[in-house]
Design an enzyme around this catalytic site. Structure first.
Site, PDB file in Angstrom:
ATOM      1  N   GLU A 130       7.098 -21.818   8.037  1.00  0.00           N
ATOM      2  CA  GLU A 130       7.564 -20.934   9.109  1.00  0.00           C
ATOM      3  C   GLU A 130       8.619 -21.610   9.991  1.00  0.00           C
ATOM      4  OE1 GLU A 130       4.812 -21.137  12.935  1.00  0.00           O
ATOM      5  OE2 GLU A 130       3.666 -20.479  11.185  1.00  0.00           O
ATOM      6  N   GLU A 166       0.803  -1.220   0.000  1.00  0.00           N
ATOM      7  CA  GLU A 166       0.000   0.000   0.000  1.00  0.00           C
ATOM      8  C   GLU A 166       0.838   1.273   0.000  1.00  0.00           C
ATOM      9  OE1 GLU A 166      -2.567  -0.631   3.359  1.00  0.00           O
ATOM     10  OE2 GLU A 166      -4.097  -1.603   2.135  1.00  0.00           O
TER      11      GLU A 166
END
Length: 300
Positions: free
Chosen positions: A113, A82
């Site tokens: 992960e 963004e």
């Protein structure tokens, strides 16, 4: 260790949530969410210090890199994505990395992960260096992918920032700063996309917005360095230019076109009565700070 994590504890307020009405669930979640802002506020000084680290990195030509897994990774990628349309920043200035790569944005990548070597490979692919800042995001504070990334970043001589929601965490050992808003147990036990996710998003908002403001990406609270990539942003550019000047809408559209859609250039072009080329040069000399350029204009 999981049984000691705040985010893994059961929330007594929601232990009968499966017997509640829809309205009662909404009211319960709203009451729990009301606690988030105070938890973030408690970390204000550390967040401000992190903004300073990021700002200094930008001024030295460095980048902000987010690294996380699952919800944490997705929020980092979201915040990074963004920045270009909001602040007209180059896409490589703020980068989000998620364990398992782009596929992990929409699908769970089992075990990603837990693979520290993935973190090193991801940072090496970016040519991560000492001028960059790494923000490792892990609600639990124990994600191997994030810990390995922070360790690698420190080995390169870069500044490191940890973002977690558990005071008992392993990130602090490998980070220069640790931001830790403790939001308490979730309404659904262990579902850290809820309060912890909201707190994480709030902190990330502050990090990028604060740093971008510090390097001159706004004038007051106006997004004067936005990139007009859609009709809404084009309209916003026109309105801001009209607010800064006495131009009609038609004239503002013409000026923006002459300035290749660069709002700051258009404002300086009109307010300083200079060519677009000179406007760009004045902005360059002021390191992009519009206020500094306008304060040099008589009558502004």
């Amino acid at each position: 260790m999981l049984d000691r994590l705040t985010t893994e504890q059961r929330n007594s307020a929601s232990d009968q949530i499966d017997s509640m009405s829809s309205l009662e669930i909404v009211q319960l979640m709203n009451a729990e969410d009301a606690k988030i802002a105070a938890a973030v506020e408690a970390e204000a000084e550390t967040i401000a210090a992190a903004i300073d680290l990021i700002t200094n990195a930008f001024l030295k030509g460095g980048r902000l890199i987010y690294m996380g897994a699952g919800t944490s990774g997705r929020l980092g990628v979201l915040d990074a994505s963004e920045c270009p349309p909001t602040f007209n920043s180059p896409p490589e200035l703020v980068v989000g990395l998620i364990a398992g790569g782009k596929q992990a944005l929409t699908n769970a990548i089992e075990g990603a992960e837990d693979r520290p070597e993935f973190a090193v490979a991801d940072l090496e692919e970016l040519d991560f260096n000492k001028n960059d800042v790494l923000v490792g995001i892990a609600t639990s504070g124990r994600t191997p992918y994030v810990i390995a990334g922070l360790k690698y970043a420190q080995e390169q001589g870069a500044q490191t920032i940890a973002l977690t929601c558990n005071q008992e965490n392993q990130l602090a050992e490998v980070a220069h700063l640790t931001i830790c808003p403790v939001v308490g147990p979730e309404v659904v036990t262990g579902s850290t996309r809820l309060k912890a996710g909201t707190a994480t998003k709030m902190v990330l908002n502050m990090l990028t917005t604060g740093a971008m403001v510090r390097i001159g990406k706004t004038y007051g609270n106006l997004m004067v360095d936005l990139r007009a990539t859609n009709q809404k942003l084009i309209e916003r550019s026109i309105r801001i230019l009209m607010a800064f000047t006495s131009l009609s809408r038609e004239a503002a559209e013409s000026v923006l076109e002459a300035c290749q859609g660069e709002l700051k250039t258009a404002i300086v072009h009109v307010k300083r009565n200079v060519s677009p080329e000179t406007a760009r040069e004045l902005l360059k000399q002021a390191h992009g700070h519009l206020r500094q350029v306008l304060e040099g204009a008589e009558g502004v």
